[in-house]
Design an enzyme around this catalytic site. Structure first.
Site, PDB file in Angstrom:
ATOM      1  N   GLU A  57       0.829  -1.214   0.000  1.00  0.00           N
ATOM      2  CA  GLU A  57       0.000   0.000   0.000  1.00  0.00           C
ATOM      3  C   GLU A  57       0.863   1.265   0.000  1.00  0.00           C
ATOM      4  O   GLU A  57       0.580   2.229  -0.731  1.00  0.00           O
ATOM      5  CB  GLU A  57      -0.926  -0.013   1.217  1.00  0.00           C
ATOM      6  CG  GLU A  57      -1.660   1.294   1.489  1.00  0.00           C
ATOM      7  CD  GLU A  57      -2.644   1.680   0.409  1.00  0.00           C
ATOM      8  OE1 GLU A  57      -3.129   2.830   0.429  1.00  0.00           O
ATOM      9  OE2 GLU A  57      -2.941   0.841  -0.480  1.00  0.00           O
ATOM     10  N   HIS A  60       2.515   1.896  -3.318  1.00  0.00           N
ATOM     11  CA  HIS A  60       1.488   2.308  -4.276  1.00  0.00           C
ATOM     12  C   HIS A  60       1.165   3.789  -4.096  1.00  0.00           C
ATOM     13  O   HIS A  60       1.010   4.528  -5.084  1.00  0.00           O
ATOM     14  CB  HIS A  60       0.227   1.466  -4.084  1.00  0.00           C
ATOM     15  CG  HIS A  60      -0.890   1.847  -5.013  1.00  0.00           C
ATOM     16  ND1 HIS A  60      -0.750   1.854  -6.379  1.00  0.00           N
ATOM     17  CD2 HIS A  60      -2.174   2.237  -4.760  1.00  0.00           C
ATOM     18  CE1 HIS A  60      -1.891   2.235  -6.943  1.00  0.00           C
ATOM     19  NE2 HIS A  60      -2.766   2.477  -5.978  1.00  0.00           N
ATOM     20  N   HIS A 122     -12.653   3.704  -9.309  1.00  0.00           N
ATOM     21  CA  HIS A 122     -11.236   4.016  -9.073  1.00  0.00           C
ATOM     22  C   HIS A 122     -10.368   3.392 -10.171  1.00  0.00           C
ATOM     23  O   HIS A 122      -9.507   4.060 -10.750  1.00  0.00           O
ATOM     24  CB  HIS A 122     -10.820   3.491  -7.696  1.00  0.00           C
ATOM     25  CG  HIS A 122      -9.409   3.817  -7.323  1.00  0.00           C
ATOM     26  ND1 HIS A 122      -8.951   5.099  -7.201  1.00  0.00           N
ATOM     27  CD2 HIS A 122      -8.348   3.014  -7.046  1.00  0.00           C
ATOM     28  CE1 HIS A 122      -7.677   5.090  -6.870  1.00  0.00           C
ATOM     29  NE2 HIS A 122      -7.283   3.828  -6.772  1.00  0.00           N
ATOM     30  N   HIS A 211     -20.541  -9.957 -15.905  1.00  0.00           N
ATOM     31  CA  HIS A 211     -19.214  -9.593 -16.414  1.00  0.00           C
ATOM     32  C   HIS A 211     -18.747 -10.569 -17.481  1.00  0.00           C
ATOM     33  O   HIS A 211     -18.149 -10.169 -18.488  1.00  0.00           O
ATOM     34  CB  HIS A 211     -18.205  -9.547 -15.256  1.00  0.00           C
ATOM     35  CG  HIS A 211     -16.806  -9.248 -15.701  1.00  0.00           C
ATOM     36  ND1 HIS A 211     -16.462  -8.086 -16.359  1.00  0.00           N
ATOM     37  CD2 HIS A 211     -15.657  -9.982 -15.614  1.00  0.00           C
ATOM     38  CE1 HIS A 211     -15.175  -8.096 -16.642  1.00  0.00           C
ATOM     39  NE2 HIS A 211     -14.661  -9.239 -16.208  1.00  0.00           N
ATOM     40  N   HIS A 274      -5.004  -9.900 -16.851  1.00  0.00           N
ATOM     41  CA  HIS A 274      -6.406  -9.646 -17.169  1.00  0.00           C
ATOM     42  C   HIS A 274      -6.724  -8.154 -17.053  1.00  0.00           C
ATOM     43  O   HIS A 274      -7.404  -7.583 -17.919  1.00  0.00           O
ATOM     44  CB  HIS A 274      -7.291 -10.449 -16.209  1.00  0.00           C
ATOM     45  CG  HIS A 274      -8.729 -10.499 -16.608  1.00  0.00           C
ATOM     46  ND1 HIS A 274      -9.158 -11.093 -17.774  1.00  0.00           N
ATOM     47  CD2 HIS A 274      -9.854 -10.028 -15.986  1.00  0.00           C
ATOM     48  CE1 HIS A 274     -10.466 -10.993 -17.868  1.00  0.00           C
ATOM     49  NE2 HIS A 274     -10.913 -10.346 -16.797  1.00  0.00           N
TER      50      HIS A 274
END
Length: 301
Positions: A57, A60, A122, A211, A274
């Site tokens: 985190e 990032h 996001h 999806h 992906h």
């Protein structure tokens, strides 16, 4: 121009890595790796004795901050240097806005928490930021008097716009599935745990199957795009390259999606591939809209 081009490439790579990092944060459940404090980490500038989740985190956050500064600088620089390109102002504003909103949404998630419907945006803004920065970088390769364009019919141009918007919908549904924890709601493919389950087994299964259907529909649209382009515009080398590249990306996208199902979403590499391929496909079609808009015209096909 060489300096701006190199800076654009650097910025694109950093934004791309931030996008991948964001997927790693979600995939590893590291979103609360610094607690509920932002921009500090557990109230500290540099975390003491951090766990793996904290490291993920914290790095990032750092790289996202660097990416934000690079995007803002690239937007300002390109606005001034590439003023002869009609689209530059729009994409400079889009890139800056997307990276700022992306950062604020990330901070909001840490401090206040957000439902999956909002958090999916996001990742969506990350994809928009990548597409805008990629477009700006590609503009630096164009000559001032001979802008790259693709001469196509208006109908084909609008079809590309539709695919691009639909690709964004697929991005959003995929991000929603991840944030909802619905990635493993169904085992097996194309059936859901061996059953033809679509909309009657609860929200999680519904999200997963929706999806899947959206992704497979996108693959069909990309196939139609490629066949259309190769049949009627095969003399335009750039469009041929775009068509073949889009086919390659959508194939990897589908393959990695199926791979996530059969590995129970436990393989980090497959998950990152992906997320990466759909983002690159969206960026590719965004730039294709620009090229076809420049050369679109009414013609018989």
């Amino acid at each position: 121009m060489k300096k701006l081009r190199a800076f654009g490439i650097l910025t694109t790579l950093v934004v791309l890595f931030v996008l991948i990092q964001g997927s790693i944060v979600t995939k590893t459940g590291s979103g609360q790796g610094c607690g509920t404090t932002w921009p500090l980490c557990f109230g500290d500038v540099i975390p003491y004795n951090p766990t793996l989740e904290t490291i993920i985190e914290y790095t990032h956050r750092l790289l996202s901050s660097v990416a934000g500064m690079l995007v803002l600088l690239l937007s300002f620089w390109s606005w001034k240097r590439l003023s002869y390109i009609n689209e530059i102002k729009f994409f400079a504003i889009l890139a800056s806005t997307a990276i700022i909103v992306q950062g604020l949404m990330g901070a909001g998630q840490v401090v206040f928490g957000q439902p999956p419907l909002i958090m999916a945006l996001h990742f969506g803004f990350s994809a928009i930021s990548l597409a805008a920065v990629s477009a700006i970088t590609l503009f630096t390769f164009e000559k001032s008097l001979t802008r790259t364009k693709l001469v196509v019919s208006k109908r084909f141009h609008w079809f590309i716009i539709a695919i691009t918007l639909y690709a964004y919908l697929v991005i959003y549904t995929g991000a929603f599935v991840k944030h909802m924890g619905a990635a493993t709601a169904c085992t097996g493919f194309p059936l859901c745990s061996g059953n033809w389950v679509l909309f009657s087994e609860g929200t999680i299964v519904f999200a997963q199957m929706f999806h899947r259907l959206a992704g497979m529909s996108l693959a069909l649209l990309v196939l139609v795009f490629a066949v259309w382009a190769l049949r009627f515009y095969k003399t335009q080398r750039v469009l041929t390259m775009i068509s073949l590249t889009s086919l390659g990306l959508i194939f990897v996208q589908l393959l990695s999606g199926v791979g996530m199902v059969f590995t129970y979403n436990q393989n980090l590499t497959i998950g990152l591939i992906h997320a990466l391929t759909i983002s690159l496909l969206f960026a590719l079609f965004t730039y294709t809209i620009i090229l076809t808009r420049r050369g679109s015209k009414e013609e018989s096909e």
